[in-house]
Motif scaffolding. Structure first.
Motif, PDB file in Angstrom:
ATOM      1  N   SER B  15     -97.674  -6.876 -65.687  1.00 43.12           N
ATOM      2  CA  SER B  15     -99.241  -7.622 -65.552  1.00 43.12           C
ATOM      3  C   SER B  15     -99.384  -8.735 -66.487  1.00 43.12           C
ATOM      4  N   GLY B  16     -98.574  -9.096 -67.043  1.00 46.02           N
ATOM      5  CA  GLY B  16     -98.802 -10.795 -67.978  1.00 46.02           C
ATOM      6  C   GLY B  16     -98.138 -10.820 -69.090  1.00 46.02           C
ATOM      7  N   ILE B  17     -97.906 -11.946 -69.452  1.00 46.37           N
ATOM      8  CA  ILE B  17     -97.095 -12.090 -70.600  1.00 46.37           C
ATOM      9  C   ILE B  17     -98.127 -13.017 -71.701  1.00 46.37           C
ATOM     10  N   GLY B  18     -98.205 -12.056 -72.894  1.00 41.66           N
ATOM     11  CA  GLY B  18     -99.484 -12.642 -73.621  1.00 41.66           C
ATOM     12  C   GLY B  18    -100.599 -11.977 -73.315  1.00 41.66           C
ATOM     13  N   LYS B  19    -101.363 -11.504 -74.471  1.00 43.55           N
ATOM     14  CA  LYS B  19    -102.547 -10.556 -74.313  1.00 43.55           C
ATOM     15  C   LYS B  19    -103.792 -11.032 -73.642  1.00 43.55           C
ATOM     16  N   ARG B  20    -103.912 -12.253 -73.304  1.00 42.37           N
ATOM     17  CA  ARG B  20    -105.155 -12.775 -72.538  1.00 42.37           C
ATOM     18  C   ARG B  20    -104.712 -12.487 -71.101  1.00 42.37           C
ATOM     19  N   GLN B  21    -103.755 -13.078 -70.500  1.00 40.36           N
ATOM     20  CA  GLN B  21    -103.262 -12.734 -69.187  1.00 40.36           C
ATOM     21  C   GLN B  21    -103.195 -11.455 -68.814  1.00 40.36           C
ATOM     22  N   PHE B  22    -102.599 -10.549 -69.732  1.00 44.34           N
ATOM     23  CA  PHE B  22    -102.489  -9.161 -69.678  1.00 44.34           C
ATOM     24  C   PHE B  22    -103.765  -8.409 -69.299  1.00 44.34           C
ATOM     25  N   TRP B  23    -104.627  -8.715 -70.350  1.00 41.54           N
ATOM     26  CA  TRP B  23    -105.999  -8.044 -70.510  1.00 41.54           C
ATOM     27  C   TRP B  23    -106.790  -8.381 -69.083  1.00 41.54           C
ATOM     28  N   ALA B  24    -106.497  -9.704 -68.642  1.00 40.61           N
ATOM     29  CA  ALA B  24    -107.404 -10.194 -67.617  1.00 40.61           C
ATOM     30  C   ALA B  24    -107.039  -9.329 -66.411  1.00 40.61           C
ATOM     31  N   ASN B  25    -105.604  -9.141 -66.326  1.00 45.77           N
ATOM     32  CA  ASN B  25    -105.270  -8.115 -65.081  1.00 45.77           C
ATOM     33  C   ASN B  25    -105.521  -6.586 -65.011  1.00 45.77           C
ATOM     34  N   ILE B  26    -105.286  -6.492 -66.461  1.00 47.21           N
ATOM     35  CA  ILE B  26    -105.658  -4.923 -66.602  1.00 47.21           C
ATOM     36  C   ILE B  26    -106.943  -4.548 -66.459  1.00 47.21           C
ATOM     37  N   LYS B  27    -107.867  -5.363 -66.932  1.00 47.15           N
ATOM     38  CA  LYS B  27    -109.403  -4.954 -66.497  1.00 47.15           C
ATOM     39  C   LYS B  27    -109.786  -5.096 -65.284  1.00 47.15           C
ATOM     40  N   ALA B  28    -109.058  -6.201 -64.390  1.00 47.17           N
ATOM     41  CA  ALA B  28    -109.384  -6.267 -62.992  1.00 47.17           C
ATOM     42  C   ALA B  28    -108.810  -4.988 -62.246  1.00 47.17           C
ATOM     43  N   GLY B  29    -108.121  -4.285 -62.808  1.00 47.74           N
ATOM     44  CA  GLY B  29    -107.405  -3.105 -62.040  1.00 47.74           C
ATOM     45  C   GLY B  29    -106.474  -3.381 -60.926  1.00 47.74           C
ATOM     46  N   ARG B  30    -105.684  -4.692 -61.242  1.00 49.90           N
ATOM     47  CA  ARG B  30    -104.842  -5.226 -60.198  1.00 49.90           C
ATOM     48  C   ARG B  30    -103.411  -4.341 -60.628  1.00 49.90           C
ATOM     49  N   SER B  31    -102.774  -4.015 -59.284  1.00 55.81           N
ATOM     50  CA  SER B  31    -101.505  -3.363 -59.245  1.00 55.81           C
ATOM     51  C   SER B  31    -100.626  -4.570 -59.251  1.00 55.81           C
ATOM     52  N   PHE B  32     -99.259  -4.412 -60.070  1.00 57.18           N
ATOM     53  CA  PHE B  32     -98.289  -5.403 -60.305  1.00 57.18           C
ATOM     54  C   PHE B  32     -96.953  -4.763 -59.642  1.00 57.18           C
ATOM     55  N   ILE B  33     -97.020  -3.483 -58.872  1.00 55.95           N
ATOM     56  CA  ILE B  33     -95.852  -2.618 -58.603  1.00 55.95           C
ATOM     57  C   ILE B  33     -95.547  -3.610 -57.126  1.00 55.95           C
ATOM     58  N   LYS B  34     -94.375  -3.664 -56.829  1.00 57.28           N
ATOM     59  CA  LYS B  34     -94.006  -4.101 -55.738  1.00 57.28           C
ATOM     60  C   LYS B  34     -92.244  -3.789 -55.442  1.00 57.28           C
ATOM     61  N   GLU B  35     -91.975  -4.257 -54.177  1.00 63.01           N
ATOM     62  CA  GLU B  35     -90.458  -3.794 -53.913  1.00 63.01           C
ATOM     63  C   GLU B  35     -89.586  -4.690 -54.993  1.00 63.01           C
ATOM     64  N   ILE B  36     -88.460  -4.228 -55.333  1.00 62.73           N
ATOM     65  CA  ILE B  36     -87.619  -4.893 -56.374  1.00 62.73           C
ATOM     66  C   ILE B  36     -87.041  -5.867 -55.696  1.00 62.73           C
ATOM     67  N   THR B  37     -87.198  -7.257 -56.281  1.00 62.55           N
ATOM     68  CA  THR B  37     -86.778  -8.412 -55.861  1.00 62.55           C
ATOM     69  C   THR B  37     -85.162  -8.946 -56.450  1.00 62.55           C
ATOM     70  N   ARG B  38     -85.057  -8.243 -57.738  1.00 66.01           N
ATOM     71  CA  ARG B  38     -84.042  -8.722 -58.527  1.00 66.01           C
ATOM     72  C   ARG B  38     -82.772  -8.597 -57.971  1.00 66.01           C
ATOM     73  N   PHE B  39     -82.356  -7.480 -57.215  1.00 59.65           N
ATOM     74  CA  PHE B  39     -81.126  -7.437 -56.549  1.00 59.65           C
ATOM     75  C   PHE B  39     -81.579  -6.229 -55.240  1.00 59.65           C
ATOM     76  N   ASP B  40     -80.432  -6.232 -54.289  1.00 58.99           N
ATOM     77  CA  ASP B  40     -80.896  -5.402 -53.361  1.00 58.99           C
ATOM     78  C   ASP B  40     -80.805  -3.832 -53.486  1.00 58.99           C
ATOM     79  N   SER B  41     -81.962  -3.167 -53.572  1.00 58.20           N
ATOM     80  CA  SER B  41     -82.135  -1.887 -54.110  1.00 58.20           C
ATOM     81  C   SER B  41     -82.429  -1.112 -52.807  1.00 58.20           C
ATOM     82  N   SER B  42     -82.405  -1.816 -51.814  1.00 61.65           N
ATOM     83  CA  SER B  42     -83.046  -0.827 -50.433  1.00 61.65           C
ATOM     84  C   SER B  42     -82.308   0.422 -49.953  1.00 61.65           C
ATOM     85  N   LEU B  43     -81.220   0.668 -50.603  1.00 64.15           N
ATOM     86  CA  LEU B  43     -80.778   2.071 -50.291  1.00 64.15           C
ATOM     87  C   LEU B  43     -80.943   2.999 -51.318  1.00 64.15           C
ATOM     88  N   TYR B  44     -81.738   2.692 -52.377  1.00 61.85           N
ATOM     89  CA  TYR B  44     -82.200   3.543 -53.386  1.00 61.85           C
ATOM     90  C   TYR B  44     -83.534   4.443 -52.866  1.00 61.85           C
TER      91      TYR B  44
END
Lengths: 79, 409
Positions: B15-44
């Motif tokens: 949701s953010g790096i550093g407390k200001r950015q982090f809190w701005a996103n937490i208080k707004a209720g934003r989701s940061f869950i997404k499909e994993i992009t770091r490696f091909d995890s499609s078969l998991y």
């Protein structure tokens, strides 16, 4: 490329430092504070780059660039 | 036991790096869950997560050090630096023998470990980085933080599944109370978004497989819950005795006033259904803080989004708070960025401190139809509310229970 320049490039790449940080006349430990684990990787990188085998005591963190050049030159010339 | 002051916060999260950015996103209720992009995890079976993608932008760590450490150590180093800056502490001016580090995690540095293991089987032993020995193990971040700052005081890494970081914070407080140290960096870090770690988390069987709707997947305490979603990050706070914090005119974020921990002792994975031992941990924390249950005005929930875990957590709260539970706001904000496993308790502490500071309770997203009715969940969006005393719950596999009480400064 001269052997010493190549050694500098290999060490800089392995240790993630700038080539100019590797000062002539200073040991790797004295110059950039190399630790023993970094030396293991640096020696493996030198062995691969020059296609030589380096014994544990031949290149250490107390070696200078000149010391390393002498060791590697002698091995490269023999082969 | 005396209260301990928290004087600095450092956070690295999806949701953010550093407390200001982090809190701005937490208080707004934003989701940061997404499909994993770091490696091909499609078969998991579960291939969604909360990822930290742009740590390098905020990092003070050199390339020379980066190649020697796993992502979880990197996140711990960045969070520690933020926490020290936030506390206004110049570590060079501290007596290194009187500074400690107390961190928790659950799984260690698998991104580094599995990469090197792959090289071991492909290239042989010479293909393995010599840094492997010092990069993968759970106490590596503690070591790296101590080396980076020259910290030499009594320190500890706690590995207790998801409860690790809250237990590390509780342990650190005890050590500070005994006047053994001047200050402590405490918290946790976890980096489970790697091929092998994700596989382990999948076989654990508590991950949501709602891959088609990542942002709606993690729904703790909801009737439609299907398990948690993993996330990565680090939360670190600076803890010090109140007298010292006041003497140096530090801005005190909150006080840590109570801690309790128990074990269920019934199953190698699941918690006890009745939540009785969790209730005992909560009572221990309240007793330690010297307050009664009526004084708690916010509860940060563990919320694994698995029936037995969520229901036993509520059962424990009902045992401790009785009929008054329906009046206390409850929330599980990790629904927005994922369950940081061993770092989840530290992240909940950070969020609860920020909630106190901003008089704003973070929401549990996706909680639309509560499995247990009649409770005061904060859902959908943040809620304005002053919080003076809060309870934070963190639990782990095999019936590990921990609870922390914090108070407004």
């Amino acid at each position: 490329m001269e052997i010493k320049d190549k050694i500098k490039d290999v060490l800089a790449g392995s240790l993630k430092v700038k080539p100019e940080e590797l000062k002539e006349g200073l040991s790797l430990e004295g110059g950039i504070g190399v630790d023993s684990t970094e030396m293991v990787e640096a020696v493996i990188a030198l062995e691969k780059a020059f296609q030589v085998k380096l014994a544990q005591k031949e290149v250490t963190k107390f070696s200078t660039l000149n010391d390393i050049e002498k060791v590697i030159s002698s091995k490269v010339n023999k082969s | 036991m005396d209260k301990i002051a928290v004087t600095g916060i450092g956070v690295v999260a999806p949701s953010g790096i550093g407390k200001r950015q982090f809190w701005a996103n937490i208080k707004a209720g934003r989701s940061f869950i997404k499909e994993i992009t770091r490696f091909d995890s499609s078969l998991y079976p579960s291939h969604i997560a909360g990822q930290v993608d742009d740590l390098e932008k905020y990092s003070h760590v050199t390339e020379r050090l980066l190649k020697k450490i796993d992502a979880f150590s990197h996140m711990a180093l960045v969070a520690s630096e933020f926490a020290l800056q936030d506390a206004g502490i110049d570590i060079k001016k501290e007596d290194p023998n009187l500074v400690g580090i107390f961190l928790g995690n659950a799984i260690g540095g698998w991104l580094y470990a599995e990469t090197e293991l792959r090289d071991l089987y492909i290239e042989g032993r010479e293909g393995v980085s010599p840094y492997m020995a010092s990069a993968w193990f759970p106490a590596a971040p503690q070591g790296q933080v101590s080396i980076y700052y020259g910290i030499k005081g009594f320190s500890k890494t706690v590995v207790a599944d998801r409860a690790g970081s809250l237990m590390a914070i509780g342990y650190g407080r005890k050590v500070l109370d005994k006047d053994k140290l001047n200050m402590i960096l405490a918290g946790g870090m976890e980096a489970p978004v790697t091929p092998y770690a994700l596989l382990c988390c999948n076989t654990y069987g508590t991950l949501s497989q709602n891959n088609s709707q990542p942002q709606a997947a993690y729904r703790p305490f909801d009737r439609g819950r299907s398990g948690c979603v993993i996330g990565e990050g680090a939360g670190v706070v600076v803890m010090e005795p109140i007298e010292r914090a006041k003497k140096r005119n530090a801005s005190i974020c909150a006080y840590i006033s109570g801690y309790g921990a128990t074990c269920d002792g019934v199953d190698r994975i699941h918690p006890a259904k009745d939540g009785h031992e969790l209730a005992r941990a909560i009572k221990m924390a309240l007793d330690d803080a010297g307050i009664n249950p009526q004084e708690i005005d916010y509860i940060s929930l563990d919320g694994l989004a698995v029936d037995i875990w969520d229901d036993s957590e509520i059962a424990a709260l009902q045992e401790v708070f009785g009929r008054r539970l329906k009046d206390i706001p409850l929330s599980c904000p990790k629904s927005m960025f994922g369950n940081l496993l061993g770092a989840s308790g530290a992240m909940d502490l950070v969020i609860t401190i920020l909630a106190m500071e901003h008089k704003l309770l973070p929401p549990t997203i996706n909680l639309e139809d509560a499995a247990i009715k009649g409770l005061n969940y904060v859902t959908g969006e943040s809620r304005h509310r002053e919080v003076n005393k809060a309870l934070i719950i963190s639990r782990g596999r095999g019936g590990i229970n921990s609870a922390l009480v914090i108070e407004k400064s």
